[in-house]
Design an enzyme around this catalytic site. Structure first.
Site, PDB file in Angstrom:
ATOM      1  CB  CYS A 102     105.670  71.108 149.559  1.00 27.07           C
ATOM      2  SG  CYS A 102     106.461  69.601 149.020  1.00 27.07           S
ATOM      3  CD  GLU A 103     100.087  68.064 153.195  1.00 24.30           C
ATOM      4  OE1 GLU A 103     100.043  68.531 154.341  1.00 24.30           O
ATOM      5  OE2 GLU A 103      99.096  67.604 152.594  1.00 24.30           O
ATOM      6  CG  HIS A 104     102.460  66.539 148.441  1.00 28.17           C
ATOM      7  ND1 HIS A 104     101.890  67.563 147.718  1.00 28.17           N
ATOM      8  CD2 HIS A 104     101.471  65.981 149.155  1.00 28.17           C
ATOM      9  CE1 HIS A 104     100.596  67.613 147.983  1.00 28.17           C
ATOM     10  NE2 HIS A 104     100.314  66.675 148.851  1.00 28.17           N
ATOM     11  CG  HIS A 105     107.939  66.468 146.957  1.00 26.98           C
ATOM     12  ND1 HIS A 105     106.836  67.160 146.490  1.00 26.98           N
ATOM     13  CD2 HIS A 105     108.050  65.367 146.165  1.00 26.98           C
ATOM     14  CE1 HIS A 105     106.309  66.525 145.465  1.00 26.98           C
ATOM     15  NE2 HIS A 105     107.021  65.428 145.242  1.00 26.98           N
ATOM     16  CD  GLN A 143     100.914  78.927 146.690  1.00 21.47           C
ATOM     17  OE1 GLN A 143     101.864  78.338 146.158  1.00 21.47           O
ATOM     18  NE2 GLN A 143     100.416  80.043 146.184  1.00 21.47           N
ATOM     19  CG  HIS A 171     105.493  75.217 145.277  1.00 25.30           C
ATOM     20  ND1 HIS A 171     104.811  74.600 146.296  1.00 25.30           N
ATOM     21  CD2 HIS A 171     104.806  76.354 144.999  1.00 25.30           C
ATOM     22  CE1 HIS A 171     103.749  75.321 146.614  1.00 25.30           C
ATOM     23  NE2 HIS A 171     103.721  76.384 145.839  1.00 25.30           N
ATOM     24  CB  CYS A 173     108.791  69.850 145.636  1.00 22.47           C
ATOM     25  SG  CYS A 173     107.163  70.574 145.431  1.00 22.47           S
TER      26      CYS A 173
HETATM   27 ZN   LIG Z   1     106.114  69.166 146.880  1.00 24.49          ZN
END
Ligand SMILES: [Zn+2]
Length: 209
Positions: A102-105, A143, A171, A173
């Site tokens: 995931c690009e956020h975490h 996703q 996920h 995260c």
């Molecule tokens: Zn994430």
């Protein structure tokens, strides 16, 4: 309609002569490792203790592998195995394993992809579909975008009568941070062409259920 072609391709990416990429950019490995040593110390660790001495380099290599999709051209993967063919029934490749970040975490999300298309003069080697999925998954992703990337690539390159993509993923995260119940799964889907019709889409969803 005759019986659609449904394929399970759990090991297709190996059978295809696809090789795991374990060649690394040594300059980049060194730069990432140097920064990661700082991160370990910042977290309260001692980056010089024995167990961690080689960790920054291992992390750097792992990150390079987990994002090697940036160096792949998914459209080219499809074009390398397209064949003229009059077959016009639904072709489904289901249960394709996905592993992404995931690009956020920068934490993993993983699960399965189910992909279908209805040929319009051309078919593509079945093993190429999981490789396209992998080429987009091995990047920093969300996703939703991964789902649409796969759909658009197949639609734009193969130009079939329709494309359907369903992704089911967990996920880390969310799971590890306690935001999500342990086993809840996020489902995303994207369709084009004939799959926008209720009847075709329902048949696809029934076949992957
Ligand atoms: Zn994430």
């Amino acid at each position: 309609m005759t019986k659609p072609l449904v394929a399970d391709v759990p090991q297709a990416s190996q059978a295809d002569g696809y090789e795991k990429i374990d060649q690394y950019n040594s300059q980049s490995v060194k730069r990432i490792a140097d920064k990661y040593r700082t991160i370990l110390d910042e977290l309260g660790e001692d980056s010089q203790r024995e167990g961690l001495l080689k960790t920054p380099e291992r992390v750097a290599k792992a990150l390079q592998f987990l994002t090697h999709g940036y160096h792949l051209d998914p459209a080219e993967i499809l074009r390398s195995a397209m064949f003229k063919e009059e077959y016009q029934q639904m072709v489904i490749v289901k249960d394709i394993e996905i592993y992404s970040l995931c690009e956020h975490h920068v934490l993993p999300f993983f699960g399965k992809a189910h992909v279908a298309y209805i040929p319009n003069g051309h078919i593509v080697g079945l093993s190429k579909i999981p490789r396209v999925v992998d080429a987009f998954a091995r990047r920093l992703q969300v996703q939703e975008r991964l789902t649409v990337d796969i759909r658009n690539c197949i639609q734009d390159t193969l130009k079939p009568l329709g494309v359907a993509v369903v992704l089911e993923a967990q996920h880390l995260c969310m799971i590890m941070r306690g935001i999500q119940k342990q086993h809840s799964i996020a489902t995303t889907s994207a369709f084009t062409g004939e799959f926008e019709q209720e009847r075709t889409r329902a048949e696809f969803l029934r076949l992957i259920a």
